[in-house]
Design an enzyme around this catalytic site. Structure first.
Site, short mmCIF file in Angstrom:
data_model
loop_
_atom_site.label_atom_id
_atom_site.label_comp_id
_atom_site.label_asym_id
_atom_site.label_seq_id
_atom_site.Cartn_x
_atom_site.Cartn_y
_atom_site.Cartn_z
N PRO A 1 0.81 -1.23 0.00
CA PRO A 1 0.00 0.00 0.00
C PRO A 1 0.85 1.28 0.00
O PRO A 1 0.37 2.33 -0.41
CB PRO A 1 -0.81 -0.08 1.30
CG PRO A 1 -0.70 -1.48 1.78
CD PRO A 1 0.53 -2.09 1.16
N GLU B 1 -0.60 -8.23 8.76
CA GLU B 1 -0.43 -6.77 8.91
C GLU B 1 0.68 -6.26 8.01
O GLU B 1 0.90 -5.04 7.95
CB GLU B 1 -0.16 -6.40 10.37
CG GLU B 1 -1.41 -6.49 11.24
CD GLU B 1 -2.61 -5.74 10.65
OE1 GLU B 1 -2.51 -4.51 10.51
OE2 GLU B 1 -3.62 -6.40 10.34
N ARG C 1 -1.17 -7.42 -21.14
CA ARG C 1 -1.86 -7.00 -22.36
C ARG C 1 -1.01 -6.05 -23.22
O ARG C 1 -1.27 -5.90 -24.41
CB ARG C 1 -3.23 -6.38 -22.05
CG ARG C 1 -3.17 -5.11 -21.27
CD ARG C 1 -4.56 -4.61 -20.92
NE ARG C 1 -5.27 -4.09 -22.08
CZ ARG C 1 -5.01 -2.93 -22.66
NH1 ARG C 1 -4.05 -2.14 -22.20
NH2 ARG C 1 -5.70 -2.53 -23.71
N ASP D 1 -6.45 2.97 -26.44
CA ASP D 1 -6.62 2.87 -24.99
C ASP D 1 -6.88 4.24 -24.41
O ASP D 1 -6.19 5.20 -24.75
CB ASP D 1 -5.35 2.35 -24.30
CG ASP D 1 -5.20 0.85 -24.40
OD1 ASP D 1 -6.08 0.21 -25.01
OD2 ASP D 1 -4.20 0.33 -23.88
C1 JD8 Z 1 -0.08 -6.03 0.36
C2 JD8 Z 1 -0.84 -7.20 3.70
C3 JD8 Z 1 -2.94 -6.06 4.31
C4 JD8 Z 1 -4.06 -4.76 5.94
C5 JD8 Z 1 -1.81 -3.06 6.41
C6 JD8 Z 1 -0.57 -4.02 4.74
C7 JD8 Z 1 -1.35 -3.06 -2.74
N1 JD8 Z 1 -3.53 -1.00 -3.03
C8 JD8 Z 1 -3.39 -1.87 -2.00
N2 JD8 Z 1 -4.23 -1.94 -0.95
N3 JD8 Z 1 -3.83 -2.88 -0.11
C9 JD8 Z 1 -2.72 -3.47 -0.59
C10 JD8 Z 1 -1.97 -4.52 0.14
C11 JD8 Z 1 -2.42 -4.89 1.43
C12 JD8 Z 1 -1.67 -5.82 2.16
C13 JD8 Z 1 -0.50 -6.37 1.64
C14 JD8 Z 1 -0.81 -5.11 -0.38
C15 JD8 Z 1 0.02 -7.25 2.64
N4 JD8 Z 1 -1.85 -6.33 3.42
C16 JD8 Z 1 -2.94 -4.71 4.98
C17 JD8 Z 1 -4.19 -3.53 6.82
C18 JD8 Z 1 -2.89 -3.07 7.41
N5 JD8 Z 1 -1.67 -4.29 5.63
C19 JD8 Z 1 -2.41 -2.83 -1.80
N6 JD8 Z 1 -0.51 -3.27 -3.49
#
Ligand code: JD8
Length: 240
Positions: A86, A113, A150, A164
């Site tokens: 994230p 987490e 793609r 696109d």
């Molecule tokens: C990887 C665990 C869960 C739960 C923090 C990180 C991407 N755009 C995106 N949204 N969420 C992710 C993502 C979430 C992930 C992991 C990617 C590994 N989590 C969350 C809440 C607390 N962890 C993502 N790319």
């Protein structure tokens, strides 16, 4: 192109990678996937991959050893390693184009987490698909794969990327197929006229109309001609 995915949930990847355009790219030998199960690198009799966070707090953190064991051989094989996270750089059409030029990607998917911070030293890039909270990196990895594959030459008709929406910088124009009238809604007559020049001009106007109404922010960076600017002035005068 080869794409490896490192995950605790290989079954989340398997169906989507066998289906539709991506599945066809695999059958055609244009892309090759490897899915590596992190559990195989888990520690001890229970194949443990997570542990409590130092300093306390809710939830579990992925231990570094299984991730290093799964990813180091992929690095040695020449992969560019991308962590789905994230806090990563936002996936855009431009980033997808950049990634589509690499011969070998390895996508690392976390869960729980998140991952032990030291795993970041193992990766080349960190990518997020957008500002919403998901439960792990697998769906983001699939989104990245879909956007990237793609664009690999031979996967889809080259001509279709020029149209696109994010290549033109505008949203798509409205599209219609048969029947000519559906529930009292007729297809715009210009599309049935056979005048290709007029059809192209109508489509450009409608793409500009939709972009102005829904995503005016895109107009700041879209490559616009003088004719487009005239059309935009007409559209602003007409509807506010
Ligand atoms: C990887 C665990 C869960 C739960 C923090 C990180 C991407 N755009 C995106 N949204 N969420 C992710 C993502 C979430 C992930 C992991 C990617 C590994 N989590 C969350 C809440 C607390 N962890 C993502 N790319």
């Amino acid at each position: 192109m080869r794409i490896d995915v490192v995950t605790l949930f290989p079954e989340l990847l398997e169906g989507p990678l066998r289906t539709s355009i991506i599945g066809r790219a695999v059958d055609a030998g244009i892309v090759e996937f490897g899915v590596s199960d992190l559990r195989e690198h888990g520690l001890g009799r229970h194949r443990s991959v997570d542990d409590y966070p130092y300093g306390g707090g809710a939830g579990m953190v992925m231990r570094p050893e299984p991730l290093f064991a799964a990813v180091e051989p992929l690095r040695k094989a020449g992969a560019t390693v991308v962590l789905m996270d994230p806090a990563g750089e936002r996936l855009t059409d431009s980033l997808a184009r950049e990634l589509s030029a690499f011969p070998h990607l390895a996508l690392v998917c976390g869960r729980y987490e998140g991952i032990d911070e030291r795993v970041r030293t193992l990766v080349d890039r960190e990518v997020s698909i957008g500002d919403y909270v998901l439960t792990g990196g697998e769906l983001p990895a699939l989104v990245l794969i879909d956007a990237v594959v793609r664009l690999v030459p031979g996967v889809i008709q080259e001509a279709s990327h020029e149209g696109d929406s994010f290549a033109s910088g505008l949203l798509e124009y409205p599209q219609y197929t048969r029947p000519e009238t559906f529930r009292e809604q007729a297809v715009p007559p210009i599309l049935l006229s056979g005048h290709h020049g007029e059809v192209d001009r109508w489509r450009r106007r409608e793409a500009l109309r939709r972009t102005l109404a829904r995503r005016p922010d895109l107009l700041d960076s879209a490559p616009l001609t003088d004719a487009d600017l005239v059309i935009l002035d007409e559209l602003r005068d007409a509807d506010g």
